[in-house]
Design a protein around this motif. Structure first.
Motif, PDB file in Angstrom:
ATOM      1  N   GLN A  20       0.818  -1.213   0.000  1.00 13.49           N
ATOM      2  CA  GLN A  20       0.000   0.000   0.000  1.00 13.49           C
ATOM      3  C   GLN A  20       0.853   1.265   0.000  1.00 13.49           C
ATOM      4  O   GLN A  20       0.587   2.205  -0.746  1.00 13.49           O
ATOM      5  CB  GLN A  20      -0.937  -0.013   1.213  1.00 13.49           C
ATOM      6  N   LEU A  21       1.885   1.286   0.822  1.00 13.91           N
ATOM      7  CA  LEU A  21       2.714   2.483   0.930  1.00 13.91           C
ATOM      8  C   LEU A  21       3.529   2.739  -0.328  1.00 13.91           C
ATOM      9  O   LEU A  21       3.817   3.887  -0.668  1.00 13.91           O
ATOM     10  CB  LEU A  21       3.644   2.359   2.137  1.00 13.91           C
ATOM     11  N   SER A  22       3.909   1.683  -1.019  1.00 11.80           N
ATOM     12  CA  SER A  22       4.701   1.847  -2.237  1.00 11.80           C
ATOM     13  C   SER A  22       3.924   2.605  -3.310  1.00 11.80           C
ATOM     14  O   SER A  22       4.523   3.232  -4.200  1.00 11.80           O
ATOM     15  CB  SER A  22       5.147   0.485  -2.773  1.00 11.80           C
ATOM     16  N   GLN A  23       2.596   2.587  -3.220  1.00 12.36           N
ATOM     17  CA  GLN A  23       1.777   3.300  -4.191  1.00 12.36           C
ATOM     18  C   GLN A  23       1.854   4.817  -4.018  1.00 12.36           C
ATOM     19  O   GLN A  23       1.478   5.577  -4.907  1.00 12.36           O
ATOM     20  CB  GLN A  23       0.329   2.828  -4.095  1.00 12.36           C
ATOM     21  N   ARG A  24       2.329   5.263  -2.852  1.00 12.92           N
ATOM     22  CA  ARG A  24       2.467   6.696  -2.609  1.00 12.92           C
ATOM     23  C   ARG A  24       3.771   7.254  -3.172  1.00 12.92           C
ATOM     24  O   ARG A  24       3.938   8.471  -3.266  1.00 12.92           O
ATOM     25  CB  ARG A  24       2.429   6.984  -1.114  1.00 12.92           C
ATOM     26  N   LEU A  25       4.703   6.374  -3.511  1.00 11.10           N
ATOM     27  CA  LEU A  25       6.021   6.819  -3.957  1.00 11.10           C
ATOM     28  C   LEU A  25       5.979   7.313  -5.388  1.00 11.10           C
ATOM     29  O   LEU A  25       5.112   6.933  -6.167  1.00 11.10           O
ATOM     30  CB  LEU A  25       7.021   5.674  -3.818  1.00 11.10           C
ATOM     31  N   MET A  26       6.936   8.139  -5.735  1.00 14.85           N
ATOM     32  CA  MET A  26       7.013   8.632  -7.108  1.00 14.85           C
ATOM     33  C   MET A  26       8.435   8.497  -7.630  1.00 14.85           C
ATOM     34  O   MET A  26       9.396   8.381  -6.861  1.00 14.85           O
ATOM     35  CB  MET A  26       6.552  10.095  -7.176  1.00 14.85           C
TER      36      MET A  26
END
Length: 315
Positions: A20-26
């Motif tokens: 889930q948190l990896s989806q916030r990365l850019m």
């Protein structure tokens, strides 16, 4: 996820959290505007991302690069170089990164004693070097044929002679051991609140009030070179104002971004290791509910072991 002892407060990542948190990365593949980077974590190699960052959008940069030591960072290992080659490595990114800084920006760069020797010549090529802070790490392995190494450096630099520095925001509250009074019986250079006797002192470039994160502290992670939140808070409060943008190009597990958020600054972090990026995002989420910075409360930095863990920082 590691099995921890009941009192161990080290921050971990569950598999679902990581997903889930990896989806916030850019990551960056083209030039972006500054507003697209506000309060974000970039998961990418610095040299790949750097060409796509805007010019002159950063107010304060805090840099904690790999020291010239053998150190394993999750899936990557930094191997020591000879003195000259390490300086060349520093120069490959330190020169190009200057363009992202505003003309009145400040820069803090972390090092150990040996790394400092190679770092100073590179820093002075691009910045005005104003001071070298030395802070006591409190931890350190003993050595039978050398002195135990328990300190690190932080180089304070600016882009120009026009820069912001708020000394009142980083004064240290010290207990008074010998409370002198004037002839009229009034406290001399100290304050008495009816029980506690103390004075506020100007900060020096020798810091002995820092505690390195360890297993019982809620800010602790498994990152091998994690800096304490209190340490970063001093840098941010001294050299930035509310809503300024703080950039960390070697973010690690997110301490700079987390502290910037707790102190009302905007932030941008860049880190190559995905797990560390996810840890940073988890810590940022935790900071929504808990803005405490251990050792800093009511706008005051306290000496080590003098502040109750229950006291909270109020922005």
């Amino acid at each position: 996820m590691k099995h921890r002892a009941p009192r161990n407060r080290t921050i971990d990542l569950h598999a679902l959290e990581r997903q889930q948190l990896s989806q916030r990365l850019m990551s960056l593949s083209h030039q972006v505007r500054p507003e697209a980077l506000i309060n974000r974590t970039i998961c990418q190699d610095l040299m790949a991302a750097l060409p796509h960052l805007p010019n002159q959008f950063v107010d304060l940069m805090i840099v904690d690069p790999p020291y010239n030591l053998h150190k394993k960072f999750n899936s990557r290992t930094f191997k020591p170089l000879n003195h000259d080659d390490y300086g060349v490595w520093l120069d490959t990114w330190m020169g190009p990164i200057k363009r992202v800084l505003k003309p009145d920006a400040s820069v803090y760069v972390c090092a150990d004693w040996s790394t400092s020797v190679a770092m100073y010549p590179v820093l002075k090529q691009y910045f005005k070097v104003r001071n070298r802070i030395t802070w006591e790490r409190e931890k350190g392995r003993g050595a039978k044929a050398n002195w135990k190494n328990t300190c690190e450096d932080i180089w304070f630099c600016t882009v120009s002679d026009d820069y912001y520095f708020n000394v009142d925001a980083v004064k240290l509250k010290r207990r008074i051991m010998a409370p002198y009074r004037t002839s009229a019986g009034k406290p001399k250079d100290w304050q008495d609140d009816g029980g506690e006797r103390y004075r506020f002192t100007h900060p020096s470039n020798l810091w002995t009030d820092i505690t390195v994160p360890f297993w019982s502290m809620p800010e602790n992670t498994d990152h091998p070179t994690q800096k304490p939140e209190k340490l970063i808070a001093k840098l941010i409060l001294a050299s930035s104002e509310d809503n300024d943008l703080v950039f960390d190009p070697f973010l690690g597990s997110g301490t700079t971004s987390v502290v910037a958020k707790k102190l009302g600054r905007r932030f941008l972090g860049l880190e190559i290791e995905p797990d560390y990026c996810c840890l940073a995002e988890k810590r940022l989420a935790l900071a929504e509910e808990n803005i405490r910075i251990q050792g800093y409360a009511d706008g005051v930095f306290w000496e080590r072991n003098t502040l109750s863990d229950q006291q909270s920082h109020q922005p």
